[in-house]
Design a protein around this motif. Structure first.
Motif, PDB file in Angstrom:
ATOM      1  N   VAL A   1       0.712  -1.159  -0.306  1.00 15.37           N
ATOM      2  CA  VAL A   1      -0.113   0.192   0.187  1.00 15.37           C
ATOM      3  C   VAL A   1       0.962   1.337   0.048  1.00 15.37           C
ATOM      4  O   VAL A   1       0.644   2.277  -0.908  1.00 15.37           O
ATOM      5  CB  VAL A   1      -0.984   0.039   1.419  1.00 15.37           C
ATOM      6  CG1 VAL A   1      -1.730   1.285   1.380  1.00 15.37           C
ATOM      7  CG2 VAL A   1      -1.927  -1.092   1.111  1.00 15.37           C
ATOM      8  N   LEU A   2       1.886   1.406   0.847  1.00 15.97           N
ATOM      9  CA  LEU A   2       2.817   2.522   0.957  1.00 15.97           C
ATOM     10  C   LEU A   2       3.666   2.608  -0.124  1.00 15.97           C
ATOM     11  O   LEU A   2       4.289   3.687  -0.302  1.00 15.97           O
ATOM     12  CB  LEU A   2       3.580   2.262   2.303  1.00 15.97           C
ATOM     13  CG  LEU A   2       2.554   2.543   3.620  1.00 15.97           C
ATOM     14  CD1 LEU A   2       3.558   2.194   4.941  1.00 15.97           C
ATOM     15  CD2 LEU A   2       2.008   3.982   3.481  1.00 15.97           C
ATOM     16  N   ASP A   3       3.915   1.579  -0.998  1.00 17.60           N
ATOM     17  CA  ASP A   3       4.947   1.724  -2.086  1.00 17.60           C
ATOM     18  C   ASP A   3       4.341   2.601  -3.368  1.00 17.60           C
ATOM     19  O   ASP A   3       4.869   3.020  -4.006  1.00 17.60           O
ATOM     20  CB  ASP A   3       4.908   0.197  -2.607  1.00 17.60           C
ATOM     21  CG  ASP A   3       6.122   0.206  -3.706  1.00 17.60           C
ATOM     22  OD1 ASP A   3       7.166   0.844  -3.388  1.00 17.60           O
ATOM     23  OD2 ASP A   3       6.119  -0.668  -4.619  1.00 17.60           O
ATOM     24  N   SER A   4       3.145   3.043  -3.107  1.00 19.78           N
ATOM     25  CA  SER A   4       2.544   3.858  -4.323  1.00 19.78           C
ATOM     26  C   SER A   4       1.896   5.256  -3.865  1.00 19.78           C
ATOM     27  O   SER A   4       1.436   5.351  -2.659  1.00 19.78           O
ATOM     28  CB  SER A   4       1.154   3.158  -4.837  1.00 19.78           C
ATOM     29  OG  SER A   4       0.534   4.169  -5.768  1.00 19.78           O
ATOM     30  N   ASP A   5       2.788   6.363  -4.394  1.00 15.97           N
ATOM     31  CA  ASP A   5       2.263   7.706  -3.971  1.00 15.97           C
ATOM     32  C   ASP A   5       0.759   7.960  -4.012  1.00 15.97           C
ATOM     33  O   ASP A   5       0.171   8.548  -3.314  1.00 15.97           O
ATOM     34  CB  ASP A   5       2.903   8.692  -4.969  1.00 15.97           C
ATOM     35  CG  ASP A   5       4.632   8.755  -4.769  1.00 15.97           C
ATOM     36  OD1 ASP A   5       5.087   8.455  -3.622  1.00 15.97           O
ATOM     37  OD2 ASP A   5       5.215   9.212  -5.679  1.00 15.97           O
ATOM     38  N   ARG A   6       0.266   7.244  -5.128  1.00 10.34           N
ATOM     39  CA  ARG A   6      -1.418   7.627  -5.289  1.00 10.34           C
ATOM     40  C   ARG A   6      -2.073   6.810  -4.308  1.00 10.34           C
ATOM     41  O   ARG A   6      -2.879   7.326  -3.720  1.00 10.34           O
ATOM     42  CB  ARG A   6      -1.707   7.020  -6.654  1.00 10.34           C
ATOM     43  CG  ARG A   6      -1.355   7.948  -7.689  1.00 10.34           C
ATOM     44  CD  ARG A   6      -1.670   7.413  -8.965  1.00 10.34           C
ATOM     45  NE  ARG A   6      -1.086   8.097 -10.137  1.00 10.34           N
ATOM     46  CZ  ARG A   6      -1.390   8.285 -11.341  1.00 10.34           C
ATOM     47  NH1 ARG A   6      -1.930   7.085 -11.861  1.00 10.34           N
ATOM     48  NH2 ARG A   6      -0.952   9.179 -12.199  1.00 10.34           N
ATOM     49  N   ARG A   7      -1.700   5.596  -3.805  1.00  6.63           N
ATOM     50  CA  ARG A   7      -2.301   4.878  -2.571  1.00  6.63           C
ATOM     51  C   ARG A   7      -2.217   5.599  -1.359  1.00  6.63           C
ATOM     52  O   ARG A   7      -3.176   5.608  -0.504  1.00  6.63           O
ATOM     53  CB  ARG A   7      -1.895   3.492  -2.676  1.00  6.63           C
ATOM     54  CG  ARG A   7      -2.545   2.600  -3.606  1.00  6.63           C
ATOM     55  CD  ARG A   7      -2.321   1.265  -3.332  1.00  6.63           C
ATOM     56  NE  ARG A   7      -0.911   0.787  -3.427  1.00  6.63           N
ATOM     57  CZ  ARG A   7      -0.413   0.219  -4.636  1.00  6.63           C
ATOM     58  NH1 ARG A   7      -0.723   0.119  -5.664  1.00  6.63           N
ATOM     59  NH2 ARG A   7       0.797  -0.127  -4.615  1.00  6.63           N
ATOM     60  N   ARG A   8      -0.863   6.116  -1.337  1.00  6.97           N
ATOM     61  CA  ARG A   8      -0.620   6.958   0.088  1.00  6.97           C
ATOM     62  C   ARG A   8      -1.524   8.097   0.109  1.00  6.97           C
ATOM     63  O   ARG A   8      -1.989   8.417   0.974  1.00  6.97           O
ATOM     64  CB  ARG A   8       0.773   7.188   0.273  1.00  6.97           C
ATOM     65  CG  ARG A   8       1.602   6.066   0.420  1.00  6.97           C
ATOM     66  CD  ARG A   8       3.211   6.793   1.051  1.00  6.97           C
ATOM     67  NE  ARG A   8       3.694   7.597  -0.161  1.00  6.97           N
ATOM     68  CZ  ARG A   8       4.610   7.002  -1.265  1.00  6.97           C
ATOM     69  NH1 ARG A   8       4.767   5.601  -0.936  1.00  6.97           N
ATOM     70  NH2 ARG A   8       5.053   7.969  -1.863  1.00  6.97           N
ATOM     71  N   GLU A   9      -1.640   8.856  -0.861  1.00  3.94           N
ATOM     72  CA  GLU A   9      -2.525   9.845  -0.820  1.00  3.94           C
ATOM     73  C   GLU A   9      -4.107   9.623  -0.854  1.00  3.94           C
ATOM     74  O   GLU A   9      -4.772  10.579  -0.167  1.00  3.94           O
ATOM     75  CB  GLU A   9      -2.275  10.840  -2.154  1.00  3.94           C
ATOM     76  CG  GLU A   9      -2.809  12.210  -1.940  1.00  3.94           C
ATOM     77  CD  GLU A   9      -2.341  13.096  -1.212  1.00  3.94           C
ATOM     78  OE1 GLU A   9      -3.234  13.972  -0.574  1.00  3.94           O
ATOM     79  OE2 GLU A   9      -1.153  12.871  -0.545  1.00  3.94           O
ATOM     80  N   VAL A  10      -4.336   8.474  -1.389  1.00  3.76           N
ATOM     81  CA  VAL A  10      -5.716   8.269  -1.079  1.00  3.76           C
ATOM     82  C   VAL A  10      -5.964   7.704   0.338  1.00  3.76           C
ATOM     83  O   VAL A  10      -7.188   8.408   0.989  1.00  3.76           O
ATOM     84  CB  VAL A  10      -6.201   6.983  -2.061  1.00  3.76           C
ATOM     85  CG1 VAL A  10      -7.487   6.431  -1.474  1.00  3.76           C
ATOM     86  CG2 VAL A  10      -6.250   7.240  -3.409  1.00  3.76           C
ATOM     87  N   VAL A  11      -5.023   7.081   1.023  1.00  3.99           N
ATOM     88  CA  VAL A  11      -5.200   6.731   2.185  1.00  3.99           C
ATOM     89  C   VAL A  11      -4.985   8.007   3.098  1.00  3.99           C
ATOM     90  O   VAL A  11      -5.984   8.061   4.356  1.00  3.99           O
ATOM     91  CB  VAL A  11      -4.312   5.730   2.933  1.00  3.99           C
ATOM     92  CG1 VAL A  11      -4.243   5.515   4.326  1.00  3.99           C
ATOM     93  CG2 VAL A  11      -4.429   4.688   2.047  1.00  3.99           C
ATOM     94  N   ARG A  12      -4.213   9.087   2.894  1.00  4.33           N
ATOM     95  CA  ARG A  12      -4.219  10.219   3.691  1.00  4.33           C
ATOM     96  C   ARG A  12      -5.439  10.857   3.823  1.00  4.33           C
ATOM     97  O   ARG A  12      -6.179  11.520   4.441  1.00  4.33           O
ATOM     98  CB  ARG A  12      -3.477  11.009   3.157  1.00  4.33           C
ATOM     99  CG  ARG A  12      -1.725  10.824   3.574  1.00  4.33           C
ATOM    100  CD  ARG A  12      -0.752  12.038   3.272  1.00  4.33           C
ATOM    101  NE  ARG A  12       0.569  11.484   3.527  1.00  4.33           N
ATOM    102  CZ  ARG A  12       1.211  11.239   2.559  1.00  4.33           C
ATOM    103  NH1 ARG A  12       0.852  11.149   1.345  1.00  4.33           N
ATOM    104  NH2 ARG A  12       2.711  10.620   2.908  1.00  4.33           N
ATOM    105  N   CYS A  13      -6.103  11.040   2.412  1.00  9.50           N
ATOM    106  CA  CYS A  13      -7.427  11.904   2.351  1.00  9.50           C
ATOM    107  C   CYS A  13      -8.364  10.962   3.026  1.00  9.50           C
ATOM    108  O   CYS A  13      -9.220  11.913   3.642  1.00  9.50           O
ATOM    109  CB  CYS A  13      -7.669  11.838   0.843  1.00  9.50           C
ATOM    110  SG  CYS A  13      -6.651  13.081  -0.351  1.00  9.50           S
ATOM    111  N   ALA A  14      -8.627   9.830   2.874  1.00  8.53           N
ATOM    112  CA  ALA A  14      -9.520   9.076   3.815  1.00  8.53           C
ATOM    113  C   ALA A  14      -9.449   9.346   5.343  1.00  8.53           C
ATOM    114  O   ALA A  14     -10.359   9.551   5.923  1.00  8.53           O
ATOM    115  CB  ALA A  14      -9.602   7.623   3.429  1.00  8.53           C
ATOM    116  N   LEU A  15      -8.239   9.261   5.769  1.00 12.37           N
ATOM    117  CA  LEU A  15      -8.083   9.453   7.041  1.00 12.37           C
ATOM    118  C   LEU A  15      -8.506  10.904   7.311  1.00 12.37           C
ATOM    119  O   LEU A  15      -9.036  11.202   8.743  1.00 12.37           O
ATOM    120  CB  LEU A  15      -6.554   9.452   7.538  1.00 12.37           C
ATOM    121  CG  LEU A  15      -6.137   7.934   7.736  1.00 12.37           C
ATOM    122  CD1 LEU A  15      -4.638   7.864   7.350  1.00 12.37           C
ATOM    123  CD2 LEU A  15      -6.582   6.994   8.758  1.00 12.37           C
ATOM    124  N   ALA A  16      -8.317  12.035   6.592  1.00 12.94           N
ATOM    125  CA  ALA A  16      -8.606  13.392   7.121  1.00 12.94           C
ATOM    126  C   ALA A  16     -10.007  13.556   6.718  1.00 12.94           C
ATOM    127  O   ALA A  16     -10.442  14.581   7.360  1.00 12.94           O
ATOM    128  CB  ALA A  16      -7.797  14.222   6.441  1.00 12.94           C
TER     129      ALA A  16
END
Length: 139
Positions: free
Chosen positions: A36-51
């Motif tokens: 999951v953390l290997d992709s910039d796009r997935r990291r950003e999706v998770v960040r947005c979901a958390l926020a």
């Protein structure tokens, strides 16, 4: 006898109500977290979901990613970049995150919301800078 009213609602309503499905949740394997953390796009999706306090429109995620990835020196138009990002989110990243119960992806409404395993990434995504290697954050 315990009655679970959220189980009697249609799936579309459960999505909107924000049930997280935490019953019977197991910790994610390290390999999944790395994937999951290997992709910039997935990291950003998770960040947005958390926020987010409400489900996020896929269109909003696409715009945020396009703004971050846009390089004016490359001949790609913003429209074409948005199309590529939308395709990769809908066909690759969101299904993977949903498979591991990190986000819930309502394809019909084009909405994304955090799921039961999303909170596991909160401490891993505190860093705005990606200078610190992912493997060091997982130790």
């Amino acid at each position: 006898m315990t009655i679970h009213p959220d189980r009697t609602l249609p799936a579309s309503d459960r999505f909107q109500l924000g049930t997280d499905g935490a019953i019977g949740r197991r910790p994610l394997p390290r390999e999944t977290i790395r994937q999951v953390l290997d992709s910039d796009r997935r990291r950003e999706v998770v960040r947005c979901a958390l926020a987010a306090t409400d489900p996020i429109a896929v269109r909003t995620l696409v715009g945020r990613l396009a703004d971050a990835e846009r390089d004016p020196t490359v001949g790609t138009t913003i429209h074409r970049l948005r199309q590529r990002i939308h395709t990769s989110l809908c066909e690759t990243h969101l299904p993977l995150l949903e498979k591991h119960d990190i986000v819930r992806y309502d394809e019909m409404r084009s909405l994304v919301a955090p799921a039961a395993n999303c909170a596991a990434f909160e401490s891993l995504l505190e860093f705005d800078s990606l200078e610190r290697p992912i493997s060091a954050r997982l130790e």
